[in-house]
Design an enzyme around this catalytic site. Sequence first.
Site, PDB file in Angstrom:
ATOM      1  N   ASN A  79      83.910 109.761   8.745  1.00 32.28           N
ATOM      2  CA  ASN A  79      84.737 110.178   9.892  1.00 32.28           C
ATOM      3  C   ASN A  79      83.997 111.498  10.297  1.00 32.28           C
ATOM      4  O   ASN A  79      84.227 112.573   9.593  1.00 32.28           O
ATOM      5  CB  ASN A  79      86.137 110.296   9.603  1.00 32.28           C
ATOM      6  CG  ASN A  79      86.873 111.146  10.458  1.00 32.28           C
ATOM      7  OD1 ASN A  79      86.420 111.179  11.660  1.00 32.28           O
ATOM      8  ND2 ASN A  79      88.092 111.587  10.316  1.00 32.28           N
ATOM      9  N   LYS A 109      84.650 113.532  12.728  1.00 35.78           N
ATOM     10  CA  LYS A 109      85.829 114.352  13.481  1.00 35.78           C
ATOM     11  C   LYS A 109      85.148 114.676  14.637  1.00 35.78           C
ATOM     12  O   LYS A 109      84.346 114.156  15.493  1.00 35.78           O
ATOM     13  CB  LYS A 109      86.270 115.269  12.444  1.00 35.78           C
ATOM     14  CG  LYS A 109      86.690 114.829  11.095  1.00 35.78           C
ATOM     15  CD  LYS A 109      87.568 115.762  10.213  1.00 35.78           C
ATOM     16  CE  LYS A 109      87.844 115.315   8.948  1.00 35.78           C
ATOM     17  NZ  LYS A 109      88.809 115.824   8.187  1.00 35.78           N
ATOM     18  N   HIS A 133      95.339 109.205  11.501  1.00 39.74           N
ATOM     19  CA  HIS A 133      94.668 110.181  10.825  1.00 39.74           C
ATOM     20  C   HIS A 133      95.531 111.429  10.814  1.00 39.74           C
ATOM     21  O   HIS A 133      96.290 111.760  11.740  1.00 39.74           O
ATOM     22  CB  HIS A 133      93.264 110.724  11.201  1.00 39.74           C
ATOM     23  CG  HIS A 133      92.404 111.648  10.438  1.00 39.74           C
ATOM     24  ND1 HIS A 133      92.867 112.897  10.332  1.00 39.74           N
ATOM     25  CD2 HIS A 133      91.567 111.335   9.595  1.00 39.74           C
ATOM     26  CE1 HIS A 133      92.030 113.332   9.231  1.00 39.74           C
ATOM     27  NE2 HIS A 133      91.158 112.416   8.895  1.00 39.74           N
ATOM     28  N   GLU A 185      95.173 114.481  10.930  1.00 36.12           N
ATOM     29  CA  GLU A 185      95.025 115.385  11.918  1.00 36.12           C
ATOM     30  C   GLU A 185      95.591 115.058  13.353  1.00 36.12           C
ATOM     31  O   GLU A 185      96.160 115.872  14.118  1.00 36.12           O
ATOM     32  CB  GLU A 185      93.341 115.709  12.154  1.00 36.12           C
ATOM     33  CG  GLU A 185      92.928 116.357  10.834  1.00 36.12           C
ATOM     34  CD  GLU A 185      91.428 116.115  10.483  1.00 36.12           C
ATOM     35  OE1 GLU A 185      90.605 115.823  11.334  1.00 36.12           O
ATOM     36  OE2 GLU A 185      91.070 116.613   9.392  1.00 36.12           O
ATOM     37  N   GLU A 226      95.154 109.311   2.387  1.00 36.64           N
ATOM     38  CA  GLU A 226      94.169 110.531   2.333  1.00 36.64           C
ATOM     39  C   GLU A 226      95.682 111.562   2.172  1.00 36.64           C
ATOM     40  O   GLU A 226      96.003 111.772   3.335  1.00 36.64           O
ATOM     41  CB  GLU A 226      93.716 110.871   3.663  1.00 36.64           C
ATOM     42  CG  GLU A 226      92.727 109.674   3.922  1.00 36.64           C
ATOM     43  CD  GLU A 226      91.648 110.351   5.159  1.00 36.64           C
ATOM     44  OE1 GLU A 226      90.461 110.142   4.803  1.00 36.64           O
ATOM     45  OE2 GLU A 226      92.113 110.582   6.240  1.00 36.64           O
ATOM     46  N   GLY A 278      89.608 118.247   3.497  1.00 35.50           N
ATOM     47  CA  GLY A 278      88.575 119.358   4.011  1.00 35.50           C
ATOM     48  C   GLY A 278      88.939 120.604   3.242  1.00 35.50           C
ATOM     49  O   GLY A 278      88.516 121.678   3.728  1.00 35.50           O
ATOM     50  N   SER A 294      88.148 115.275   0.689  1.00 35.22           N
ATOM     51  CA  SER A 294      87.160 116.065  -0.410  1.00 35.22           C
ATOM     52  C   SER A 294      86.244 114.947  -1.095  1.00 35.22           C
ATOM     53  O   SER A 294      85.942 115.573  -2.251  1.00 35.22           O
ATOM     54  CB  SER A 294      87.786 117.002  -1.059  1.00 35.22           C
ATOM     55  OG  SER A 294      88.432 117.939  -0.073  1.00 35.22           O
TER      56      SER A 294
END
Length: 248
Positions: free
Chosen positions: A10, A12, A94, A96, A164, A170, A210
């Site tokens: 991904n 992003k 996701h 985010e 996730e 991240g 991560s």
Amino acid sequence: MARQFFVGGNFKMNGNIKTIKDIVKNINAAKLDDSVEVVIAPPTLYLLLAREHLRPGLEVAAQNIFDKPNGAFTGEISVEQLKDSGITWTILGHSERRVILQEDDSFVASKTKAAIDGGISVILCCGESLEQREANKTIEVVTTQLKAVADKVKDWTKIVVAYEPIWAIGTGKVATTEQAQEVHAAIREWLKKEVSPEAAEATRILYGGSVTEKNSGELSKQPDIDGFLVGGASLKPAFVDIINCKGA
Ligand code: PEP
């Protein structure tokens, strides 16, 4: 039946024409474990570029879609447009997008239905915040997110679930193998009860958060971890080592 190991990248909102071409060139030139299914998700603007340059056999995913076929939906892209461009996958749900763009479970489910009905495969993300984990709500949060999809989508053969944990994305703070395996096993149990025993057996459950070439080997040995969704490390040459981690 063994589940095919799956590694998604991904990107992003990262990269430009040059760096995405370089990443693709690096993947194309690498000797990849051919038992692994590999899918990369560049930003929308570079989907066609990636598809054009990525070698056959490796697939490209969008990072999002809209749940309507066409029309006055400024800024969105449809399933038909992806198919027309040779894009076969999309990431949906996701964290985010759930947190920053405030997408709720029902909207994610509706987009998942649009993708599956239209013939696009889905990397369906779920995961809890640190606060929810500390309140022992991890399984409840994750299964509630998945239930919204199960209420609308009966055929899970084109869905890959990506667990996730938000606190691991991240942050450099990867879930321990035990933490990840525990949630993956619970998701599989939930699939068995709420979708079907066949879906529980066949659905790939990826871990994301991560993942690097250093921790992927250990995580990949867990019985219910069927691959990874990789963010930051998918932009680096070491992405290839994550793809090949089963043989390392
Ligand atoms: C992701 O955003 O899907 C992700 C797993 O990111 P990272 O690997 O950078 O934690």
